[in-house]
Design a protein around this motif. Sequence first.
Motif, PDB file in Angstrom:
ATOM      1  N   GLN A  32       0.894  -1.170   0.000  1.00 34.83           N
ATOM      2  CA  GLN A  32       0.000   0.000   0.000  1.00 34.83           C
ATOM      3  C   GLN A  32       0.926   1.212   0.000  1.00 34.83           C
ATOM      4  O   GLN A  32       1.680   1.437   0.937  1.00 34.83           O
ATOM      5  CB  GLN A  32      -0.900   0.026   1.238  1.00 34.83           C
ATOM      6  CG  GLN A  32      -1.794   1.268   1.281  1.00 34.83           C
ATOM      7  CD  GLN A  32      -2.801   1.255   2.442  1.00 34.83           C
ATOM      8  OE1 GLN A  32      -2.838   0.334   3.254  1.00 34.83           O
ATOM      9  NE2 GLN A  32      -3.611   2.306   2.532  1.00 34.83           N
TER      10      GLN A  32
ATOM     11  N   LEU B 297       1.296   5.231  -0.039  1.00 32.78           N
ATOM     12  CA  LEU B 297       0.488   6.370   0.425  1.00 32.78           C
ATOM     13  C   LEU B 297       1.175   7.682   0.098  1.00 32.78           C
ATOM     14  O   LEU B 297       2.368   7.839   0.357  1.00 32.78           O
ATOM     15  CB  LEU B 297       0.370   6.323   1.947  1.00 32.78           C
ATOM     16  CG  LEU B 297      -0.245   5.096   2.579  1.00 32.78           C
ATOM     17  CD1 LEU B 297       0.371   4.837   3.935  1.00 32.78           C
ATOM     18  CD2 LEU B 297      -1.724   5.344   2.718  1.00 32.78           C
TER      19      LEU B 297
ATOM     20  N   ASN C 296      -3.731   6.767  -2.664  1.00 32.40           N
ATOM     21  CA  ASN C 296      -3.307   5.406  -2.299  1.00 32.40           C
ATOM     22  C   ASN C 296      -3.194   4.518  -3.524  1.00 32.40           C
ATOM     23  O   ASN C 296      -4.071   4.561  -4.399  1.00 32.40           O
ATOM     24  CB  ASN C 296      -4.346   4.763  -1.387  1.00 32.40           C
ATOM     25  CG  ASN C 296      -4.535   5.538  -0.096  1.00 32.40           C
ATOM     26  OD1 ASN C 296      -3.971   5.190   0.924  1.00 32.40           O
ATOM     27  ND2 ASN C 296      -5.320   6.606  -0.158  1.00 32.40           N
TER      28      ASN C 296
ATOM     29  N   ALA D 130      -8.803  -1.851   4.044  1.00 28.53           N
ATOM     30  CA  ALA D 130      -7.694  -0.928   4.286  1.00 28.53           C
ATOM     31  C   ALA D 130      -8.253   0.349   4.890  1.00 28.53           C
ATOM     32  O   ALA D 130      -9.429   0.662   4.709  1.00 28.53           O
ATOM     33  CB  ALA D 130      -6.961  -0.594   2.986  1.00 28.53           C
TER      34      ALA D 130
ATOM     35  N   GLY E  54       0.440   1.711   5.723  1.00 20.17           N
ATOM     36  CA  GLY E  54      -0.975   1.360   5.730  1.00 20.17           C
ATOM     37  C   GLY E  54      -1.213  -0.046   6.257  1.00 20.17           C
ATOM     38  O   GLY E  54      -0.277  -0.744   6.651  1.00 20.17           O
TER      39      GLY E  54
ATOM     40  N   LEU F 135      -7.683   4.309   4.497  1.00 21.35           N
ATOM     41  CA  LEU F 135      -7.020   5.343   3.716  1.00 21.35           C
ATOM     42  C   LEU F 135      -6.951   6.587   4.612  1.00 21.35           C
ATOM     43  O   LEU F 135      -8.007   7.097   5.024  1.00 21.35           O
ATOM     44  CB  LEU F 135      -7.811   5.665   2.443  1.00 21.35           C
ATOM     45  CG  LEU F 135      -8.326   4.471   1.618  1.00 21.35           C
ATOM     46  CD1 LEU F 135      -9.066   4.979   0.375  1.00 21.35           C
ATOM     47  CD2 LEU F 135      -7.184   3.555   1.221  1.00 21.35           C
TER      48      LEU F 135
END
Length: 500
Positions: free
Chosen positions: A447, A449, A492, A484, A473, A486
């Motif tokens: 993930q 970010l 993302n 998940a 994440g 965010l």
Amino acid sequence: MKQATIIADRDFILGETDPRIFGSFIEHLGRAVYEGIYQPGSPFANEEGFRKDVLGLVQELGVPVVRYPGGNFVSGYHWEDGVGPKDQRPARVEPAWSVIETNQFGLNEFAAWAKEARSQVMMAVNLGTRGPEDARNLLEYCNFPKGSYYSDLRRSHGVEAPHNIKLWCLGNEMDGPWQMGHKTAAEYGRAAAETGRLMKMLDPSIELVACGSSNMTMPTFAQWEADVLDACYDEVDYISLHQYFENSADNTPEFLAGSVKMDQFISSVASICDYIQAKKHGKKKIHLSFDEWNVWYHSNEADKTLEKWVQAPHQLEDVYNFEDALLVGSLLITLLRHADRVKIACLAQLVNVIAPIMTSDTGAWRQTIFYPFAQASRYGRGTVLQTLVKSPVYESSYGDAPYLDAVLVENEEEGGLTLFAVNKSLEEGMEISCDLRQFAGYQVAEQSLLTHENLKAVNTEQDPFQVRPVSGGNAAIEGGRLTAVLPKQSWNVIRLEKRA
Ligand code: AHR
């Protein structure tokens, strides 16, 4: 914490990504060409004068097609000024941007540069101050093998093999009163049809883009597209869309709702194309070329102070902040969500001028908007899934704007499934949940970010990594469900890989 659900079905396919939606744009404007991609004598330049540091960043950005040479510039351009021995090329006044154009860089240099950048050329012809014959001559110079006046002229300039340029724009923003040679829809439609016909007589393998509206708020928008396509439906393959998003009102939610505007623009133009196709009982679907889009206008005040009629001034040098990167991410998601219709799109522009890449005499760096673009170009190629997003919304001047923009792209060849997602909430994280039971064997690989506490944070030459993506994440798959969180205000990229 906000909550959203994403629904995707293996069999609900929107279409394949045309890699050309990750295109960009180089205009003879400001320091895009001179001091941008071309700076002979710079310690960063190769033997052709191309900046190697910029070439590296363009390759990292992943830009399969680059539109050239304009923009407003092209509507007064004589391409012949930019070919042949450099000491014989004329310097000209360039009225579109009130500068001097030295013509030390022209189409042969650009074609060579594009090859090194691993890009195709998307060439624009001048339908402002010129017309069909000059466009045809330019095409002959570029694509005809040999044995004719213009092909042999090219060969006499040291370019033996034809450039074989396949994608051509019939002018630029011809609906705009600021454009040199501005036309009514009837005048332009006729010019586009005649120019297109002549060009395809010479090289039937080319694809042509007609000018749509310069933006969605043009008073002639919609009627312009209908009238132009009515006149040149048979000759063209695409219609263009241009839209810049202004970030000046200090209203971040409204600014981030710009993706709703882009979505409405695309849907409207697609409908007009279908209307004309139906009206003509035509077989051909006209596709969309969103060949200028970006955030713009941070540089307005600085531009007013610039000296006129000099060469390569610091024009349109927007410094992008973190919230600009969020919108660019949402706009990329919007383009992907229209992959069935948008086949070409150009981030305007590429270097120094409203650009993801900036240069100085001492180096080159990535602006904030570089990152979402590079990641979308790297992981957004493949099969775009019809991605249903159930998200809370907020009010904007374009109607309800979802807090979550998202799209899933599967690349079977590489064994990858990627979720691109922007959480536009400035207050809360967003818990997402996506049923992926049909996509057996996928595990979370990363993930990535892009987030920052300060919406106004920027990357500069002195501090180039204020805003950049990091891995982190808590994305996970359990029982075929991807979950998940965010973070608030974040872009993302959740990458899943097939594991045996
Ligand atoms: O990209 C800058 C300018 O914006 C282009 O020259 C023109 O086509 C548009 O108005």
